[in-house]
Scaffold this active site. Sequence first.
Site, PDB file in Angstrom:
ATOM      1  N   LYS A 135       0.846  -1.188   0.000  1.00  0.00           N
ATOM      2  CA  LYS A 135       0.000   0.000   0.000  1.00  0.00           C
ATOM      3  C   LYS A 135       0.884   1.242   0.000  1.00  0.00           C
ATOM      4  O   LYS A 135       1.948   1.254   0.645  1.00  0.00           O
ATOM      5  CB  LYS A 135      -0.871  -0.045   1.260  1.00  0.00           C
ATOM      6  CG  LYS A 135      -1.946   0.996   1.405  1.00  0.00           C
ATOM      7  CD  LYS A 135      -2.687   0.731   2.703  1.00  0.00           C
ATOM      8  CE  LYS A 135      -3.878   1.643   2.886  1.00  0.00           C
ATOM      9  NZ  LYS A 135      -4.600   1.315   4.142  1.00  0.00           N
ATOM     10  N   SER A 210      -9.380   0.519   3.306  1.00  0.00           N
ATOM     11  CA  SER A 210      -8.637   1.481   2.518  1.00  0.00           C
ATOM     12  C   SER A 210      -7.517   0.855   1.678  1.00  0.00           C
ATOM     13  O   SER A 210      -6.950   1.520   0.813  1.00  0.00           O
ATOM     14  CB  SER A 210      -8.035   2.547   3.431  1.00  0.00           C
ATOM     15  OG  SER A 210      -7.123   1.978   4.361  1.00  0.00           O
ATOM     16  N   SER A 234      -9.428  -2.165   7.051  1.00  0.00           N
ATOM     17  CA  SER A 234      -8.810  -1.765   5.789  1.00  0.00           C
ATOM     18  C   SER A 234      -8.029  -2.841   5.043  1.00  0.00           C
ATOM     19  O   SER A 234      -7.728  -2.662   3.866  1.00  0.00           O
ATOM     20  CB  SER A 234      -7.902  -0.556   6.015  1.00  0.00           C
ATOM     21  OG  SER A 234      -8.669   0.574   6.309  1.00  0.00           O
TER      22      SER A 234
END
Length: 567
Positions: A135, A210, A234
Site C-alpha cells: 500500500k 482502505s 482496511s
Amino acid sequence: MSVFPKQMDTWQETVAVVQQYRDNSLDIDPPLSGIPLNLPSNVSEIPRKFLSAIELDITETPPEHLLEKLASGELSSVAVTQAFLRRAALAQRLTNCLTELLPRRALARAKELDDHLSQHGKPIGPLHGLPVSIKEQITLADHPLNYSYVSWVDNVPRHSAYLIDLLETAGAVIHARTTQPQLIMHLECASNLYGTTVNPFNCSLTSGGSSGGEGALLALKGSALGVGTDIGGSVRSPAANCGVWALRPTTGRVPMLGIDEDYIGQEAIRAVAGPMSTSFEGLRSFMRAVLRGRKPELKEPGLIPLGWRDDEAKSHFWSEEKGWRLKIGVMWDDGVVKPHPPVQRALRELVEALKEIDGVEIRDWEPYHHDQAWSIAASLYFPDGGADEERELRASGEPWLPLSRWIVKDNPFCKELGMHDLWDWTAKREQYRIKYASRWLETATGDDERGVPTGMVDVLLCPAGPGAAPPLENSKYWGYLAQWNVLDYPAAVFPVTTVDKGADKKDQSYRPRNEQDAFNHELYEPERYTDAPVGLQLVGRIYEDEKVLAALDFISSRIQLPLRKAT
C-alpha cells in the site's frame, strides 16, 4: 528531494503530473498492447488474453509453491518478477489499482537474489525472490509518499518503513505500490490523486478500502502477497470484496515504525499493518518472515515481544488423547445491520460443512452491544474533530470526496475532544473490552486444576461486512469490521462463495431495525451484485493471532474454499 515540480497553480495540475508519473512507471518489456477501451463489467478473465502461458503459470501459482520453486532454483526471481510486473501493469489498466510500478528497482533486486542463490546454493531468506506489493502508505525510501493528499505529493522520505527492511531481508522483491482512498479512511478506494479503484469481478462495485488497491491487484493476481494497513477494516474489507485472504493482527505484533506518520500520537484506536494474499499460506509466510526469530521489538520497543508461535498454535486444538477439538462461535448477525442474503447463505453453507467435520463444535454467539463499539470507534478516530484532514485538503484546494465527508463531516461522533473527553471515551473503550472479554469467558465449560477456565469458544465465525462489495460510494457500515479494531482482536478474512442471483433472493418482507439497516437493505438487488465474491471472517482474542491462523488452516485444509461459484 521531490520528484515533482514545486510550483503548480492548481490541484488539478498536480494530479495530472502525479498520474503521469504513475503511467510512466508502467514501462514494462514487452509492453502490453491491444487492450480494449471498453471493458466488460467483469475483467477477471482478461489476463488470459494478453499474457503468455508461462506468465499465467507463474502468476497463478500460489505463493507457497512459488517460494519452493524459487528456493530450489526451478524458477528464477527475475522470471517471476517480470511475470508479476506485466500482470500488475495489466491490473492497473483494468481496475486503476496502482500508484506506482517498480520495474527497475524490482528487477535489480531480483537479479541480486538470483546471483546469491547461484553463488551460495541457498535462498537469502524465507521470502526469497517473491514479488510483494505494498500500500502506498507504507514508506518506501526515495519514492513519493502522499497518503492520497494532493498537498503531500512532494514528500519523498529518505528511509523505508522498518517493515520494508524486514521483508527485504527475508528476500522479498517489492514490485508495486497500490492505491488507497482520500484520508485513508474509506471502506472504498477513491482519491482526487488517482481516481477510483474498482472491483475486478464487477466494476460497478468497490474493491474495498482502505487497502483497496491491494485487493484489486491480488484478485487479478498481479501480486501473490501484499501488505496493507487496518484501523477499521482496511485489509479485511478489500479481501472480502475481492475474494482473497487477509489478516488483521493484534496491535503490537507487526512493526509500524515508519508507517502511519500522519497519525503518530493517535493511540486510542491504532492502525496495524497486515498481510493480504491469494492463499492462506501467504498470510502465514508473511507472519513467519516478519516475526519468527527476528525480535523486531529490539528496534521498535512498542511491539510485544512474542515472536511468532506457530509451534504452539496446534496445541490449542489437538492432543494425542482427544485428537482435534475446535469450538467455533457463530455470529450470524451483529444485532445492528442484518447481512444481505449472499452473506447469510455463505455462513449457513460453511457452518453446515463444518458440522460434518469430526472434532468441530458449533455454538451460536450472541453479539454484545455492537452499536456501542461503533460509537467508541467513531469518536476516537478523529479526536481533533477532523481538523488535521481539513487542513491538508485546504492546503491544496482539493475537494472533499463523498465518503470523506461522510466519515468526518456527517459523522455525529466526530468532534474535537478535550483532555477529559478523550479520557472518558478511552475509558469507555476499556470498559467495553472488559465486558466483551467477560462474554467470551462465559462460554467456558469448567476450570482446570489451576482455576483457568476451559472449554471456551476458540474463535468466532462472522460476516466480514453487511453484504458483498457495495456499489461505489455506498460503503457506510463499518460495524462488522471496526468492532474488532475497538477490541483489538486479530481477525482473518477468507473467500467463501460468490453472489448467486438465483439463490440469493431479496427478502421483500423484511422490516429494517434502524436507519443504517434500512440503507443496507435497500442497497441489495441480486442483479446489482453479479459475480461479486463473498468472504467471511474468523476472529480470536487479543494476541491469539497464531490461534486464528491455526483454526483457519484447520478449516481450509478440510473444506475447499471458496465453497462454490455461482452458476
